[in-house]
Design a protein around this motif. Structure first.
Motif, PDB file in Angstrom:
ATOM      1  N   VAL A 188       0.861  -1.189   0.000  1.00  0.00           N
ATOM      2  CA  VAL A 188       0.000   0.000   0.000  1.00  0.00           C
ATOM      3  C   VAL A 188       0.894   1.234   0.000  1.00  0.00           C
ATOM      4  O   VAL A 188       2.004   1.196   0.523  1.00  0.00           O
ATOM      5  N   ALA A 189       0.409   2.311  -0.591  1.00  0.00           N
ATOM      6  CA  ALA A 189       1.162   3.560  -0.537  1.00  0.00           C
ATOM      7  C   ALA A 189       0.248   4.745  -0.764  1.00  0.00           C
ATOM      8  O   ALA A 189      -0.743   4.660  -1.483  1.00  0.00           O
ATOM      9  N   THR A 190       0.602   5.841  -0.134  1.00  0.00           N
ATOM     10  CA  THR A 190      -0.053   7.107  -0.422  1.00  0.00           C
ATOM     11  C   THR A 190       0.982   8.202  -0.302  1.00  0.00           C
ATOM     12  O   THR A 190       1.851   8.163   0.574  1.00  0.00           O
ATOM     13  N   TYR A 242       6.110   7.798  -0.384  1.00  0.00           N
ATOM     14  CA  TYR A 242       5.889   6.353  -0.266  1.00  0.00           C
ATOM     15  C   TYR A 242       5.736   5.691  -1.636  1.00  0.00           C
ATOM     16  O   TYR A 242       6.083   4.538  -1.815  1.00  0.00           O
ATOM     17  N   GLN A 248      -3.921   7.807   6.915  1.00  0.00           N
ATOM     18  CA  GLN A 248      -2.957   6.872   7.487  1.00  0.00           C
ATOM     19  C   GLN A 248      -3.674   5.700   8.160  1.00  0.00           C
ATOM     20  O   GLN A 248      -3.326   4.542   7.956  1.00  0.00           O
ATOM     21  N   ASP A 294       5.884  -3.742   3.397  1.00  0.00           N
ATOM     22  CA  ASP A 294       5.796  -2.286   3.517  1.00  0.00           C
ATOM     23  C   ASP A 294       6.481  -1.627   2.329  1.00  0.00           C
ATOM     24  O   ASP A 294       7.497  -2.120   1.835  1.00  0.00           O
ATOM     25  N   ALA A 295       5.953  -0.474   1.905  1.00  0.00           N
ATOM     26  CA  ALA A 295       6.527   0.234   0.764  1.00  0.00           C
ATOM     27  C   ALA A 295       7.968   0.674   1.033  1.00  0.00           C
ATOM     28  O   ALA A 295       8.790   0.732   0.123  1.00  0.00           O
ATOM     29  N   ASP A 296       8.278   0.976   2.293  1.00  0.00           N
ATOM     30  CA  ASP A 296       9.617   1.520   2.597  1.00  0.00           C
ATOM     31  C   ASP A 296      10.603   0.402   2.950  1.00  0.00           C
ATOM     32  O   ASP A 296      11.420   0.549   3.847  1.00  0.00           O
ATOM     33  N   ASP A 354      13.496  -2.528   6.816  1.00  0.00           N
ATOM     34  CA  ASP A 354      12.401  -1.567   6.845  1.00  0.00           C
ATOM     35  C   ASP A 354      12.941  -0.259   7.423  1.00  0.00           C
ATOM     36  O   ASP A 354      13.768  -0.276   8.321  1.00  0.00           O
ATOM     37  N   CYS A 383      11.775   1.830   9.470  1.00  0.00           N
ATOM     38  CA  CYS A 383      10.760   2.220  10.447  1.00  0.00           C
ATOM     39  C   CYS A 383      11.231   3.383  11.319  1.00  0.00           C
ATOM     40  O   CYS A 383      12.414   3.560  11.580  1.00  0.00           O
ATOM     41  N   ASN A 384      10.254   4.183  11.715  1.00  0.00           N
ATOM     42  CA  ASN A 384      10.545   5.384  12.499  1.00  0.00           C
ATOM     43  C   ASN A 384      11.255   5.057  13.795  1.00  0.00           C
ATOM     44  O   ASN A 384      11.000   4.036  14.412  1.00  0.00           O
ATOM     45  N   LYS A 440      12.495  10.149   6.465  1.00  0.00           N
ATOM     46  CA  LYS A 440      12.712   8.778   5.940  1.00  0.00           C
ATOM     47  C   LYS A 440      13.673   8.765   4.759  1.00  0.00           C
ATOM     48  O   LYS A 440      14.380   7.792   4.545  1.00  0.00           O
TER      49      LYS A 440
HETATM   50  N1  UDP Z   1       2.118   4.496   4.353  1.00  0.00           N
HETATM   51  C1  UDP Z   1       1.900   5.315   3.260  1.00  0.00           C
HETATM   52  N2  UDP Z   1       1.857   6.676   3.422  1.00  0.00           N
HETATM   53  C2  UDP Z   1       2.054   7.265   4.633  1.00  0.00           C
HETATM   54  C3  UDP Z   1       2.284   6.431   5.737  1.00  0.00           C
HETATM   55  C4  UDP Z   1       2.314   5.046   5.564  1.00  0.00           C
HETATM   56  O1  UDP Z   1       1.747   4.835   2.158  1.00  0.00           O
HETATM   57  O2  UDP Z   1       2.023   8.501   4.702  1.00  0.00           O
HETATM   58  C5  UDP Z   1       2.133   3.015   4.155  1.00  0.00           C
HETATM   59  C6  UDP Z   1       3.406   2.525   3.482  1.00  0.00           C
HETATM   60  O3  UDP Z   1       3.167   1.325   2.778  1.00  0.00           O
HETATM   61  C7  UDP Z   1       4.285   2.249   4.662  1.00  0.00           C
HETATM   62  C8  UDP Z   1       3.277   1.619   5.634  1.00  0.00           C
HETATM   63  O4  UDP Z   1       2.069   2.361   5.403  1.00  0.00           O
HETATM   64  O5  UDP Z   1       5.370   1.425   4.325  1.00  0.00           O
HETATM   65  C9  UDP Z   1       3.671   1.706   7.099  1.00  0.00           C
HETATM   66  O6  UDP Z   1       4.039   3.018   7.464  1.00  0.00           O
HETATM   67  P1  UDP Z   1       5.527   3.359   7.847  1.00  0.00           P
HETATM   68  O7  UDP Z   1       6.449   2.553   7.011  1.00  0.00           O
HETATM   69  O8  UDP Z   1       5.690   4.852   7.790  1.00  0.00           O
HETATM   70  O9  UDP Z   1       5.583   2.881   9.356  1.00  0.00           O
HETATM   71  P2  UDP Z   1       6.875   2.475  10.184  1.00  0.00           P
HETATM   72  O10 UDP Z   1       7.534   1.360   9.459  1.00  0.00           O
HETATM   73  O11 UDP Z   1       7.736   3.698  10.269  1.00  0.00           O
HETATM   74  O12 UDP Z   1       6.328   2.060  11.502  1.00  0.00           O
END
Ligand code: UDP
Ligand code: CA
Length: 292
Positions: free
Chosen positions: A10-12, A16, A81, A107-109, A240, A242-243, A251
């Protein structure tokens, strides 16, 4: 013949979407198996849809855009979100073609370093899904792991709290056992309290893990700098971004800093350039085709 591996993501937003293209590159380039991406259509930009289609032709993989209308009887979420987090977990039984047997959410990231086939072929030992337990090897952030005591500790007992950045779903068992209904009913009752499910997509499967047990995948299948020690980075199979609860680092800076060096065949910046070049070439190819 090699089995097709299905990947859901998923992405937005522009950032992302940029990450997602790099994830697609790293997944397809680290496996010999054909890959079929299922991307949530709802929040994607038209530009991304076109670019992802061109990129998929260049990478020799498939892309299908999937959508499902949030049902009116299920409590809605006011931020994009949280809606995205809902889509990540609540509709796995209805989002995909009904003959699809298995899917891996990524996850997209994320940047994949290992052949995703290893994950695809994991024996989940009869469970509906496989998740990776949260890393606890980074002492700096251990204090932020709220599930180590109190409410979550009482709920989970000796079971680990799992991270939702990557998971394998046996869709046949998911449908057979009515897990979609269990998740939606639990979501509906917990979300009555707006302070509940603050990490919706992650809290929900962990919360129902007494009813729908989770198979714990090996730790190496999800490395992120915030929670895992630097010594374990060499074993990481996917990374990943992740924050980090301790520092607010954009990021994109994280990506450039973490995805480079001897552990990587290509740095994040090289992958970013490669994606742009492949899309550019694809566009040129299309235009010259149009002229014929
Ligand atoms: N995501 C997105 N847009 C956003 C925030 C999250 O598309 O503004 C999606 C995306 O796929 C991302 C996933 O939700 O990989 C999880 O969010 P994120 O990776 O920011 O969370 P973290 O890994 O930092 O906990
Ligand atoms: Ca992430």
């Amino acid at each position: 013949e090699l089995e097709t591996i299905n990947v859901f993501s998923v992405a937005t937003g522009h950032l992302y979407e940029r990450f997602l293209k790099i994830m697609m590159l790293s997944v397809t380039q680290s496996t010999k198996n054909p890959v079929h991406f299922y991307l949530l259509d709802t929040y994607l930009s038209p530009g991304f849809r076109e670019e992802a289609t061109i990129l998929s032709e260049s990478l020799n993989c498939k892309v299908t855009f999937v959508s499902y209308k949030w049902p009116p009887w299920l409590r809605s979420q006011s931020t994009i979100q949280r809606r995205i987090w809902g889509y990540k977990i609540l509709f796995l039984d209805v989002l995909f073609p009904q003959n699809l047997k298995k899917i891996i959410f990524v996850d997209a990231d994320q940047v994949m370093r290992e052949d995703i086939r290893e994950l695809w072929e994991f024996d989940l030992q009869g469970e509906v899904y496989g998740y990776v337990p949260f890393c606890d090897s980074n002492a700096d952030t251990l204090g932020f792991q709220f599930w180590r005591e109190g409410y979550w500790k009482d709920l989970l007992g000796d079971k680990p709290y799992h991270i939702s950045a990557l998971y394998v779903v046996d869709l046949e068992k998911f449908r057979d056992r009515g897990v979609g209904d269990i998740l939606r009913a639990t979501y509906e009752s917990l979300s009555r309290d707006p302070n509940s499910l603050s990490n919706l997509d992650q809290d929900l499967p962990n919360f129902v893990s007494n009813q729908v047990p989770i198979f714990s995948l090996p730790q190496s299948w999800l490395w992120c700098e915030s929670w895992c020690s630097l010594e374990t980075k060499v074993e990481s199979k996917t990374i990943d971004l992740c924050n980090n609860p301790l520092k607010k680092e954009p990021k994109i800076d994280m990506a450039r800093r973490i995805i480079k060096g001897e552990l990587f065949e290509k740095s994040w910046e090289e992958m970013d350039e490669e994606v742009k070049a492949r899309i550019g070439d694809g566009l040129v190819g299309r235009e010259s085709h149009d002229e014929l």
